[in-house]
Write an enzyme that holds these catalytic residues in place. Structure first.
Site, PDB file in Angstrom:
ATOM      1  N   LYS A  72      -6.552  10.767  -0.341  1.00 17.06           N
ATOM      2  CA  LYS A  72      -5.299  10.106  -0.707  1.00 17.06           C
ATOM      3  C   LYS A  72      -4.708  10.717  -1.981  1.00 17.06           C
ATOM      4  O   LYS A  72      -5.437  11.284  -2.803  1.00 17.06           O
ATOM      5  CB  LYS A  72      -5.534   8.608  -0.895  1.00 17.06           C
ATOM      6  CG  LYS A  72      -6.431   8.278  -2.056  1.00 17.06           C
ATOM      7  CD  LYS A  72      -6.458   6.782  -2.385  1.00 17.06           C
ATOM      8  CE  LYS A  72      -7.312   6.574  -3.628  1.00 17.06           C
ATOM      9  NZ  LYS A  72      -7.348   5.241  -4.150  1.00 17.06           N
ATOM     10  N   LYS A  91      -3.879   9.309  -9.020  1.00 19.69           N
ATOM     11  CA  LYS A  91      -3.312   9.595 -10.350  1.00 19.69           C
ATOM     12  C   LYS A  91      -4.035  10.739 -11.049  1.00 19.69           C
ATOM     13  O   LYS A  91      -3.428  11.524 -11.736  1.00 19.69           O
ATOM     14  CB  LYS A  91      -3.414   8.349 -11.248  1.00 19.69           C
ATOM     15  CG  LYS A  91      -2.522   7.211 -10.824  1.00 19.69           C
ATOM     16  CD  LYS A  91      -2.466   6.134 -11.912  1.00 19.69           C
ATOM     17  CE  LYS A  91      -2.078   4.799 -11.340  1.00 19.69           C
ATOM     18  NZ  LYS A  91      -3.237   3.936 -10.993  1.00 19.69           N
ATOM     19  N   LYS A 131     -17.136   5.334  -7.666  1.00 24.63           N
ATOM     20  CA  LYS A 131     -17.109   5.514  -9.128  1.00 24.63           C
ATOM     21  C   LYS A 131     -18.499   5.904  -9.656  1.00 24.63           C
ATOM     22  O   LYS A 131     -18.604   6.692 -10.591  1.00 24.63           O
ATOM     23  CB  LYS A 131     -16.607   4.244  -9.825  1.00 24.63           C
ATOM     24  CG  LYS A 131     -15.130   3.940  -9.560  1.00 24.63           C
ATOM     25  CD  LYS A 131     -14.225   4.852 -10.350  1.00 24.63           C
ATOM     26  CE  LYS A 131     -12.881   5.167  -9.729  1.00 24.63           C
ATOM     27  NZ  LYS A 131     -12.029   4.048  -9.421  1.00 24.63           N
TER      28      LYS A 131
HETATM   29  P1  TYM Z   1      -3.918   1.636  -8.572  1.00 29.13           P
HETATM   30  O1  TYM Z   1      -3.455   1.635  -9.980  1.00 29.13           O
HETATM   31  O2  TYM Z   1      -4.930   2.652  -8.166  1.00 29.13           O
HETATM   32  O3  TYM Z   1      -2.668   1.814  -7.601  1.00 29.13           O
HETATM   33  C1  TYM Z   1      -1.517   0.980  -7.704  1.00 29.13           C
HETATM   34  C2  TYM Z   1      -0.997   0.669  -6.319  1.00 29.13           C
HETATM   35  O4  TYM Z   1      -0.663   1.878  -5.626  1.00 29.13           O
HETATM   36  C3  TYM Z   1      -1.336   1.904  -4.356  1.00 29.13           C
HETATM   37  N1  TYM Z   1      -1.709   3.301  -4.050  1.00 29.13           N
HETATM   38  C4  TYM Z   1      -1.438   3.915  -2.881  1.00 29.13           C
HETATM   39  N2  TYM Z   1      -0.807   3.490  -1.770  1.00 29.13           N
HETATM   40  C5  TYM Z   1      -0.666   4.381  -0.763  1.00 29.13           C
HETATM   41  N3  TYM Z   1      -1.113   5.665  -0.815  1.00 29.13           N
HETATM   42  C6  TYM Z   1      -1.764   6.132  -1.913  1.00 29.13           C
HETATM   43  N4  TYM Z   1      -2.175   7.387  -1.967  1.00 29.13           N
HETATM   44  C7  TYM Z   1      -1.958   5.237  -3.021  1.00 29.13           C
HETATM   45  N5  TYM Z   1      -2.536   5.359  -4.227  1.00 29.13           N
HETATM   46  C8  TYM Z   1      -2.384   4.156  -4.845  1.00 29.13           C
HETATM   47  C9  TYM Z   1      -2.561   1.033  -4.533  1.00 29.13           C
HETATM   48  O5  TYM Z   1      -3.025   0.541  -3.298  1.00 29.13           O
HETATM   49  C10 TYM Z   1      -2.023  -0.064  -5.434  1.00 29.13           C
HETATM   50  O6  TYM Z   1      -1.363  -1.056  -4.682  1.00 29.13           O
HETATM   51  N6  TYM Z   1      -7.150  -2.170  -8.341  1.00 29.13           N
HETATM   52  C11 TYM Z   1      -5.734  -1.823  -8.356  1.00 29.13           C
HETATM   53  C12 TYM Z   1      -4.967  -2.476  -9.510  1.00 29.13           C
HETATM   54  C13 TYM Z   1      -5.095  -3.952  -9.557  1.00 29.13           C
HETATM   55  C14 TYM Z   1      -4.518  -4.875  -8.639  1.00 29.13           C
HETATM   56  C15 TYM Z   1      -4.925  -6.168  -9.106  1.00 29.13           C
HETATM   57  C16 TYM Z   1      -3.730  -4.749  -7.499  1.00 29.13           C
HETATM   58  C17 TYM Z   1      -5.793  -4.646 -10.475  1.00 29.13           C
HETATM   59  N7  TYM Z   1      -5.696  -5.992 -10.210  1.00 29.13           N
HETATM   60  C18 TYM Z   1      -4.546  -7.327  -8.436  1.00 29.13           C
HETATM   61  C19 TYM Z   1      -3.344  -5.915  -6.827  1.00 29.13           C
HETATM   62  C20 TYM Z   1      -3.763  -7.193  -7.301  1.00 29.13           C
HETATM   63  C21 TYM Z   1      -5.627  -0.314  -8.515  1.00 29.13           C
HETATM   64  O7  TYM Z   1      -6.509   0.322  -8.999  1.00 29.13           O
HETATM   65  O8  TYM Z   1      -4.403   0.179  -8.158  1.00 29.13           O
END
Ligand code: TYM
Length: 331
Positions: free
Chosen positions: A195, A198, A113
């Site tokens: 990967k 979004k 970031k």
């Molecule tokens: P975020 O919003 O980036 O993504 C949400 C979930 O999707 C998974 N993910 C993927 N899995 C496989 N391949 C990909 N290309 C891919 N892109 C995203 C992420 O691993 C995630 O499970 N920090 C977290 C949000 C969060 C969170 C938490 C998660 C905040 N607090 C507590 C678990 C527990 C995040 O940015 O996810």
């Protein structure tokens, strides 16, 4: 017997895609009957990278709608918005005293970031893993269904939990990243670069809100090559990714046919992508349509969000009471 507690979250920073579905949401749906589940929209987290909140309400509603459209039942799980549970912020404060600048600066996502937004290296970005640990520990969750990219954050959450327990007494269990099957999932971008995400490279990302023709176009453009020259070769990672998508969305017979063709060096990637595109359209279309209906029904959305907040706050308040007692903040 008390069910094990499961928690996971998604940031409302854009449209949800297949990586989110296969890394996270698919597991949520499979876990909802067996576990005591808390799933939330991480809107505080999104402020670390998206300070402009004009689009935020829409995005929060879309994430809720897409989760329900994928099969999550708000009567079975607590489906809530992070900022509706202020107890998380208080736990974040205690855990921040146990987190060190050096370890936070070394976190992979922080370094990434800093590279992406050098003009906005805010303290929230630095302490992101502490807030994430608070999200998990506030419900004393033990299983956290996430994709591979969240592995390091989970390790840090375990460290913070252990440090808290060591200093103040045993309040938190150690949370583990979870996926059905042995490995955490990483869905790659269709152009083979990193990967699926979004906000980056929309033409190589399949969104749950994509129209049929967009899905077809994106899949037909996915990176391939001229095919293997030796039988039973190891697949390059961008080819493996197409097989992964097919394994997840197509029938076993279809998958096995193309796997066999690959192993015999007779694979035609054009045919494979055409088949995958049609299967993907059949997979995404009902989710897209259901999510759009839910998103328009503001009464339903508010009811879901309120019900989720009530469930989540009851659990969070119980944990916070233990935390205050342990820290000595009960006068
Ligand atoms: P975020 O919003 O980036 O993504 C949400 C979930 O999707 C998974 N993910 C993927 N899995 C496989 N391949 C990909 N290309 C891919 N892109 C995203 C992420 O691993 C995630 O499970 N920090 C977290 C949000 C969060 C969170 C938490 C998660 C905040 N607090 C507590 C678990 C527990 C995040 O940015 O996810």
């Amino acid at each position: 017997m008390k069910k094990e507690v499961v928690l996971s979250g998604i940031r409302p920073t854009g449209f949800l895609h297949l990586g989110n579905y296969f890394g996270a949401m698919r597991n949520y749906v499979r876990m909802q009957d067996e576990y005591d589940c808390y799933f939330f929209v991480a809107n505080w987290h999104s402020l670390t990278t998206h300070p402009d909140t004009k689009e935020l309400q829409n995005s929060v509603h879309r994430v809720i709608a897409e989760n329900v459209a994928c099969g999550l039942d708000p009567d079975k799980v607590a489906l809530y918005v992070q900022s509706d549970v202020p107890e998380i912020a208080e736990l974040y404060l205690y855990l921040n005293m146990l987190a060190y600048k050096g370890e936070l600066e070394k976190t992979t996502t922080f370094k990434e970031k800093v590279r992406l937004q050098p003009e906005n290296v805010n303290a929230g970005l630095l302490t992101y893993p502490v807030l994430m640990a608070s999200d998990i520990l506030i419900h004393r969750a033990v299983k956290v269904p996430v994709g591979k990219d969240q592995e390091q954050h989970l390790e840090m959450a375990r460290n913070f939990a252990e440090r808290f327990n060591y200093r103040y007494g045993n309040v938190f269990p150690a949370p583990q990243a979870f996926n059905f099957g042995s490995e955490l999932v990483k869905i790659m971008s269709l152009d083979g670069n990193g990967k699926m995400s979004k906000s980056e490279n929309q033409m190589s990302t399949l969104y749950l809100a994509d129209e049929d023709d967009a899905i077809r176009k994106k899949i037909m453009k996915a990176k391939t090559d001229s095919g293997p020259t030796e039988p039973n070769s190891v697949k390059p990672d961008y080819i493996e990714n197409i097989f992964t998508l097919m394994r997840i969305t197509s029938s076993a017979d279809t998958y096995n046919k193309f796997e066999e063709d690959f192993n015999k060096c007779s694979i035609r990637y054009g045919d494979m992508k055409k088949q995958l595109a049609e299967d993907m359209v059949s997979f995404i279309k009902p989710i897209r349509e259901k999510a759009a209906d839910i998103q328009q029904d503001k009464n339903l959305l508010h009811k879901i969000i309120q019900q989720g907040a009530d469930k989540a706050r009851a659990s969070a308040a119980a944990t916070l009471q233990e935390v205050r007692k342990a820290v000595g903040m009960n006068y």
